[in-house]
Design an enzyme around this catalytic site. Structure first.
Site, PDB file in Angstrom:
ATOM      1  N   LYS A   1      11.019 -13.961  -9.288  1.00 51.01           N
ATOM      2  CA  LYS A   1      11.471 -12.556  -9.313  1.00 51.01           C
ATOM      3  C   LYS A   1      12.604 -12.377 -10.306  1.00 51.01           C
ATOM      4  O   LYS A   1      13.319 -13.310 -10.655  1.00 51.01           O
ATOM      5  CB  LYS A   1      11.930 -12.093  -7.924  1.00 51.01           C
ATOM      6  CG  LYS A   1      13.129 -12.846  -7.331  1.00 51.01           C
ATOM      7  CD  LYS A   1      14.499 -12.271  -7.628  1.00 51.01           C
ATOM      8  CE  LYS A   1      15.604 -13.130  -7.044  1.00 51.01           C
ATOM      9  NZ  LYS A   1      16.938 -12.895  -7.543  1.00 51.01           N
TER      10      LYS A   1
ATOM     11  N   MET B   1      16.089 -17.039  -9.844  1.00 50.06           N
ATOM     12  CA  MET B   1      14.759 -16.424  -9.916  1.00 50.06           C
ATOM     13  C   MET B   1      13.953 -16.666  -8.643  1.00 50.06           C
ATOM     14  O   MET B   1      12.738 -16.491  -8.613  1.00 50.06           O
ATOM     15  CB  MET B   1      14.004 -16.955 -11.129  1.00 50.06           C
ATOM     16  CG  MET B   1      14.704 -16.615 -12.424  1.00 50.06           C
ATOM     17  SD  MET B   1      13.724 -17.072 -13.834  1.00 50.06           S
ATOM     18  CE  MET B   1      12.426 -15.834 -13.753  1.00 50.06           C
ATOM     19  N   ALA B   2      14.641 -17.091  -7.577  1.00 50.80           N
ATOM     20  CA  ALA B   2      14.036 -17.261  -6.247  1.00 50.80           C
ATOM     21  C   ALA B   2      12.966 -18.344  -6.194  1.00 50.80           C
ATOM     22  O   ALA B   2      11.981 -18.217  -5.466  1.00 50.80           O
ATOM     23  CB  ALA B   2      13.491 -15.924  -5.722  1.00 50.80           C
TER      24      ALA B   2
ATOM     25  N   GLY C   1      13.240 -21.377  -4.873  1.00 51.37           N
ATOM     26  CA  GLY C   1      13.230 -21.970  -3.527  1.00 51.37           C
ATOM     27  C   GLY C   1      12.559 -21.037  -2.528  1.00 51.37           C
ATOM     28  O   GLY C   1      11.800 -21.477  -1.656  1.00 51.37           O
TER      29      GLY C   1
ATOM     30  N   ASP D   1      15.445 -13.753   0.240  1.00 47.56           N
ATOM     31  CA  ASP D   1      14.480 -13.418  -0.819  1.00 47.56           C
ATOM     32  C   ASP D   1      13.042 -13.792  -0.459  1.00 47.56           C
ATOM     33  O   ASP D   1      12.119 -13.496  -1.230  1.00 47.56           O
ATOM     34  CB  ASP D   1      14.850 -14.133  -2.126  1.00 47.56           C
ATOM     35  CG  ASP D   1      16.053 -13.503  -2.810  1.00 47.56           C
ATOM     36  OD1 ASP D   1      16.399 -12.354  -2.483  1.00 47.56           O
ATOM     37  OD2 ASP D   1      16.641 -14.178  -3.685  1.00 47.56           O
TER      38      ASP D   1
HETATM   39  O1  C5P Z   1      19.334 -16.044   2.462  1.00 46.03           O
HETATM   40  P1  C5P Z   1      19.621 -17.144   1.477  1.00 46.03           P
HETATM   41  O2  C5P Z   1      19.726 -18.492   2.145  1.00 46.03           O
HETATM   42  O3  C5P Z   1      18.702 -17.162   0.294  1.00 46.03           O
HETATM   43  O4  C5P Z   1      21.054 -16.821   0.898  1.00 46.03           O
HETATM   44  C1  C5P Z   1      21.808 -17.830   0.253  1.00 46.03           C
HETATM   45  C2  C5P Z   1      23.257 -17.427   0.292  1.00 46.03           C
HETATM   46  O5  C5P Z   1      23.466 -16.289  -0.553  1.00 46.03           O
HETATM   47  C3  C5P Z   1      23.783 -16.998   1.638  1.00 46.03           C
HETATM   48  O6  C5P Z   1      24.226 -18.113   2.375  1.00 46.03           O
HETATM   49  C4  C5P Z   1      24.954 -16.112   1.252  1.00 46.03           C
HETATM   50  O7  C5P Z   1      26.060 -16.885   0.866  1.00 46.03           O
HETATM   51  C5  C5P Z   1      24.439 -15.433  -0.013  1.00 46.03           C
HETATM   52  N1  C5P Z   1      23.836 -14.112   0.242  1.00 46.03           N
HETATM   53  C6  C5P Z   1      24.671 -13.062   0.597  1.00 46.03           C
HETATM   54  N2  C5P Z   1      24.139 -11.811   0.810  1.00 46.03           N
HETATM   55  C7  C5P Z   1      22.801 -11.595   0.671  1.00 46.03           C
HETATM   56  C8  C5P Z   1      21.946 -12.645   0.297  1.00 46.03           C
HETATM   57  C9  C5P Z   1      22.501 -13.898   0.094  1.00 46.03           C
HETATM   58  O8  C5P Z   1      25.878 -13.244   0.709  1.00 46.03           O
HETATM   59  N3  C5P Z   1      22.326 -10.372   0.905  1.00 46.03           N
END
Ligand code: C5P
Length: 310
Positions: A12, A109-110, A112, A146
């Site tokens: 993305k 770019m997501a 993972g 994501d």
């Molecule tokens: O949800 P995910 O594990 O991909 O998010 C990784 C990190 O990115 C979270 O631990 C947080 O620190 C940050 N994040 C955030 N706000 C979001 C998405 C991600 O702070 N809306």
């Protein structure tokens, strides 16, 4: 009978990433306009009867993606996706997961999240559990903000943590150039730097609203208009952690990109082109300027996560 299933999930790019102040749960409220582009992660799932999960990662020959940077244990999002799905449906079988990387690692770019999305779809099919897309969305959202967009694909507005999705109307294709760095940026660290800049008064908070200019440009299929509206509130934080990205932005501008922005939490820089021809010209310029470790071109919107028949 052993049933091997393959699914692929797209990368993305964020056309708009507006970030609010950190919430109590550590996440930030977002208005994110995502577009899926045709760079793919594939996950091949083969069920095992002993309940174990194994994971291997391979990178197609000539790909700039660094497989060594990908964890191959229970911290890998594809592994966690298989575990969560098995727990949710009481599946006793295990699975061998094989990831084929096509998206830069830790690049914004997501990649993972795409692994998680592809693993959910592949395992649901391989274990024949009849999960609906809504079930997978719910499990995906627990794995990462994501992941629902990786499942959904196309172009969408994400609210909340970025996981409450509404499809956006678009016309035609948009052509992109992605300049990647071999050293990644950690998403939590970029958000922490965003918080620090906010506290220090180095960054102002934007209104958490969908930019109507972005929506109009998408519907018109107009990359020049879209380029004028693109915004990423995480860009200043990513630049302060990796100042050399400024040069990538400058060179993309010199190649007359409609816009050049850090993608998500970076460090990949996304440049929007007027056409496929223009994307190839920007890519050649960035390669010659030696400002990136690899330069890829892609088009969006691409589909969401789909099963692939071999
Ligand atoms: O949800 P995910 O594990 O991909 O998010 C990784 C990190 O990115 C979270 O631990 C947080 O620190 C940050 N994040 C955030 N706000 C979001 C998405 C991600 O702070 N809306």
């Amino acid at each position: 009978m052993t049933r091997t299933v393959r699914a692929k999930a797209p990368a993305k790019v964020n056309l708009q990433l507006t970030v609010g102040a950190r919430r109590e749960d550590g996440y930030h409220p977002l208005v994110s306009v995502f577009q899926a582009v045709d760079l793919w992660e594939s996950v091949i799932a083969t069920p095992r009867t002993d309940g174990r999960i194994t994971l291997t990662v391979d990178v197609p020959a000539g790909s700039p993606v660094d497989a060594a940077a990908v964890p191959v244990d229970g911290t890998n999002l594809a592994w966690r996706a298989a575990e969560e799905l098995a727990a949710a449906y009481g599946i006793a079988d295990g699975v061998d997961l094989r990831i084929r990387k096509g998206i830069p690692v830790a690049g914004g770019m997501a990649g993972g999240s795409a692994d998680a999305a592809a693993a959910l779809v592949a395992c649901a099919e391989a274990w024949d559990i009849g999960a609906t897309r809504a079930d997978l969305d719910r499990i995906g959202a627990r794995l990462g903000a994501d992941v629902p967009f990786s499942l959904h694909g196309h172009t969408a507005v994400g609210l909340g943590r970025g996981d409450e999705l509404t499809p956006a109307m678009t016309h035609g294709s948009f052509h992109w150039v992605f300049a990647t760095q071999s050293r990644g940026l950690s998403t939590p660290e970029v958000y922490a730097e965003f918080d620090r800049r906010l506290d220090a008064g180095e960054q102002a908070l934007s209104d958490l609203e969908v930019d109507s200019g972005v929506m109009t440009a998408l519907m018109a299929g107009d990359p020049v208009a879209l380029g004028n509206c693109m915004i990423n509130d995480l860009e200043p934080a990513a630049l302060s952690l990796m100042p050399r990205l400024e040069r990538v932005l400058d060179e993309a501008e010199a190649a007359e990109a409609c816009a050049a922005l850090v993608s998500g939490s970076g460090p990949t820089v996304a440049a929007l082109a007027r056409s496929r021809q223009h994307a190839l010209a920007i890519a050649a310029h960035l390669k010659a300027a030696r400002v990136a470790d690899a330069v890829l071109t892609a088009a969006g919107p691409a589909s969401g996560t789909v099963l692939v028949q071999d």
